[in-house]
Scaffold this motif. Structure first.
Motif, PDB file in Angstrom:
ATOM      1  N   ILE A  99       0.830  -1.217  -0.105  1.00 23.55           N
ATOM      2  CA  ILE A  99       0.079  -0.070  -0.075  1.00 23.55           C
ATOM      3  C   ILE A  99       0.843   1.333  -0.016  1.00 23.55           C
ATOM      4  O   ILE A  99       0.531   2.034  -0.598  1.00 23.55           O
ATOM      5  N   LYS A 100       1.843   1.268   1.019  1.00 29.23           N
ATOM      6  CA  LYS A 100       2.742   2.382   0.851  1.00 29.23           C
ATOM      7  C   LYS A 100       3.560   2.688  -0.421  1.00 29.23           C
ATOM      8  O   LYS A 100       3.755   3.744  -0.934  1.00 29.23           O
ATOM      9  N   GLY A 101       3.949   1.471  -1.204  1.00 28.07           N
ATOM     10  CA  GLY A 101       4.572   1.711  -2.351  1.00 28.07           C
ATOM     11  C   GLY A 101       3.841   2.234  -3.363  1.00 28.07           C
ATOM     12  O   GLY A 101       4.030   3.096  -4.271  1.00 28.07           O
ATOM     13  N   CYS A 102       2.364   1.746  -3.539  1.00 27.34           N
ATOM     14  CA  CYS A 102       1.540   2.316  -4.224  1.00 27.34           C
ATOM     15  C   CYS A 102       1.142   3.893  -4.192  1.00 27.34           C
ATOM     16  O   CYS A 102       1.176   4.550  -5.135  1.00 27.34           O
ATOM     17  N   GLN A 103       1.145   4.237  -2.848  1.00 24.96           N
ATOM     18  CA  GLN A 103       0.981   5.701  -2.585  1.00 24.96           C
ATOM     19  C   GLN A 103       2.105   6.384  -3.053  1.00 24.96           C
ATOM     20  O   GLN A 103       1.879   7.582  -3.383  1.00 24.96           O
ATOM     21  N   GLU A 104       3.477   5.980  -2.839  1.00 29.49           N
ATOM     22  CA  GLU A 104       4.396   6.629  -3.305  1.00 29.49           C
ATOM     23  C   GLU A 104       4.561   6.855  -4.751  1.00 29.49           C
ATOM     24  O   GLU A 104       5.224   7.800  -5.179  1.00 29.49           O
ATOM     25  N   LYS A 105       3.876   6.041  -5.633  1.00 30.85           N
ATOM     26  CA  LYS A 105       3.789   6.161  -6.985  1.00 30.85           C
ATOM     27  C   LYS A 105       2.526   6.858  -7.465  1.00 30.85           C
ATOM     28  O   LYS A 105       2.023   6.872  -8.599  1.00 30.85           O
ATOM     29  N   GLY A 106       1.789   7.393  -6.435  1.00 31.40           N
ATOM     30  CA  GLY A 106       0.267   8.134  -6.792  1.00 31.40           C
ATOM     31  C   GLY A 106      -0.576   7.374  -6.991  1.00 31.40           C
ATOM     32  O   GLY A 106      -1.831   8.081  -7.285  1.00 31.40           O
ATOM     33  N   HIS A 107      -0.763   6.226  -6.442  1.00 31.99           N
ATOM     34  CA  HIS A 107      -2.027   5.343  -6.645  1.00 31.99           C
ATOM     35  C   HIS A 107      -2.718   4.882  -5.390  1.00 31.99           C
ATOM     36  O   HIS A 107      -1.702   4.376  -4.529  1.00 31.99           O
ATOM     37  N   ASN A 108      -3.785   5.203  -4.968  1.00 32.98           N
ATOM     38  CA  ASN A 108      -4.244   5.143  -3.664  1.00 32.98           C
ATOM     39  C   ASN A 108      -5.019   3.472  -3.871  1.00 32.98           C
ATOM     40  O   ASN A 108      -5.866   3.676  -4.542  1.00 32.98           O
ATOM     41  N   VAL A 109      -4.573   2.772  -2.936  1.00 32.76           N
ATOM     42  CA  VAL A 109      -5.170   1.492  -3.051  1.00 32.76           C
ATOM     43  C   VAL A 109      -5.446   1.203  -1.390  1.00 32.76           C
ATOM     44  O   VAL A 109      -4.531   1.605  -0.577  1.00 32.76           O
ATOM     45  N   LYS A 110      -6.496   0.637  -1.253  1.00 32.71           N
ATOM     46  CA  LYS A 110      -7.079   0.454   0.121  1.00 32.71           C
ATOM     47  C   LYS A 110      -7.010  -1.101   0.626  1.00 32.71           C
ATOM     48  O   LYS A 110      -7.027  -1.866  -0.289  1.00 32.71           O
ATOM     49  N   ILE A 111      -7.175  -1.147   2.135  1.00 32.32           N
ATOM     50  CA  ILE A 111      -7.108  -2.692   2.349  1.00 32.32           C
ATOM     51  C   ILE A 111      -8.897  -2.800   2.443  1.00 32.32           C
ATOM     52  O   ILE A 111      -9.602  -2.085   2.948  1.00 32.32           O
ATOM     53  N   GLY A 112      -9.279  -3.872   1.554  1.00 29.27           N
ATOM     54  CA  GLY A 112     -10.464  -3.875   1.179  1.00 29.27           C
ATOM     55  C   GLY A 112     -11.286  -4.804   2.422  1.00 29.27           C
ATOM     56  O   GLY A 112     -12.654  -4.895   2.469  1.00 29.27           O
ATOM     57  N   GLY A 113     -10.540  -5.253   3.114  1.00 29.67           N
ATOM     58  CA  GLY A 113     -11.091  -6.306   4.196  1.00 29.67           C
ATOM     59  C   GLY A 113     -10.080  -7.259   4.716  1.00 29.67           C
ATOM     60  O   GLY A 113      -9.161  -7.571   4.155  1.00 29.67           O
TER      61      GLY A 113
END
Length: 304
Positions: free
Chosen positions: A257-271
């Motif tokens: 998740i952190k790596g995605c955020q650093e590249k400008g893509h927000n991904v969440k924990i779906g559950g």
């Protein structure tokens, strides 16, 4: 791997005088299982005719589990021991093998034909043990447990056979529920990303692409390259949710998740998904059917 190679972990029943002994005593026969999924199957089949307990409870990782002295006592006292097999209970394999030389034991997942087992990507000449995530494959396991229970207590054979048939019918309904819910997802949304690869059978059975950081066993490790590859996959496919598991640390998923955020893509924990263990006993998620439905609902609601 052929059945010949699996044979050392397939312990054939040496059914003794359990039935006659049961007639002489009002004490119920006792079944011990390793995982909660097996425990639930035994309960559905035996009803009030036998007692049952599971060694591994909610949140327990069977790949890493080490038997305690109390577990050894429980295994010794059970008239039948049911375990998954196919190396799921890795650190207990030697104990279960020795136990099978002295009393009735069943490696229930090894009743599934080789042709229906997925090869392990981590271990040569081995299979993926997470068979419960395809309902149709799990029906083989339930049927085999039913046969074992009948062999242990032939006096109540009709009762056990009827219960097995009723439970198998419920599993057919579950399979339909899973397919109906997953049909709500488009082809591009049908990507499931988790911490470890417990959902291979689920993916094959229900046409879901499954990706994970770790292999089929949580013993296997992952590196920076694995994390980077998964980040690229998520961004390329614009995936909006990935999942943690109740029996696996969130550390690896948080790194993605952190790596995605650093590249400008927000991904969440779906559950949080139930993978190698079910929920608390007495809850809906503490049953195989309830656990499976909860997983599917979580996946669909997060990926839509």
């Amino acid at each position: 791997m052929t059945k010949k190679l699996i044979l050392p972990l397939t312990f054939i029943f040496l059914i003794s005088c359990a039935t006659s002994g049961n007639k002489e005593s009002s004490k119920k026969l006792h079944v011990v299982t390793t995982t909660g999924m097996l425990y639930d199957a035994v309960l559905n089949i035996t009803g009030d005719k036998m007692t049952c307990e599971a060694i591994m409870g909610p949140g327990v990782d069977p790949h890493l589990y080490k038997a305690t002295q109390g577990d050894l006592t429980r295994l010794k006292n059970g008239q039948l021991v049911v375990y998954n097999g196919i190396f799921l209970e890795g650190k207990m394999s030697d104990i279960l093998k020795k136990l099978g030389e002295r009393k009735p034991t069943l490696a229930a997942a090894e009743s599934i034909p080789d042709s229906l087992l997925l090869p392990s990507v981590n271990y040569e000449d081995s299979y993926d043990p997470h068979v419960w995530f395809d309902v149709k494959r799990w029906k083989y396991v339930v049927s085999e447990i039913g046969n074992a229970i009948v062999s242990l207590d032939t006096g109540n054979a009709k009762y056990y056979k009827e219960n097995t048939s009723k439970y198998l019918a419920k599993l057919d309904s579950l399979d339909k529920y899973v397919k109906d819910r997953l049909s709500e997802l488009s082809s591009s949304q049908r990507v499931l990303i988790t911490a470890h690869d417990a959902f291979g059978y689920f993916g094959e059975a229900y046409q879901i692409r499954v990706e994970a950081l770790q292999g089929i066993s949580t013993v296997s490790d992952f590196g920076l390259r694995d994390i980077a590859n998964l980040i690229d996959l998520i961004i390329e496919n614009q995936i909006k949710a990935i999942f943690v598991e109740t029996s696996v640390s969130e550390k690896s998923i948080n790194a993605v998740i952190k790596g995605c955020q650093e590249k400008g893509h927000n991904v969440k924990i779906g559950g949080s998904l139930y993978s190698d263990a079910m929920g608390e006993v007495g809850t809906e998620e503490g049953t195989y059917i309830g656990m499976f439905k909860k997983n599917v609902d979580t996946i669909v609601d997060a990926l839509k």
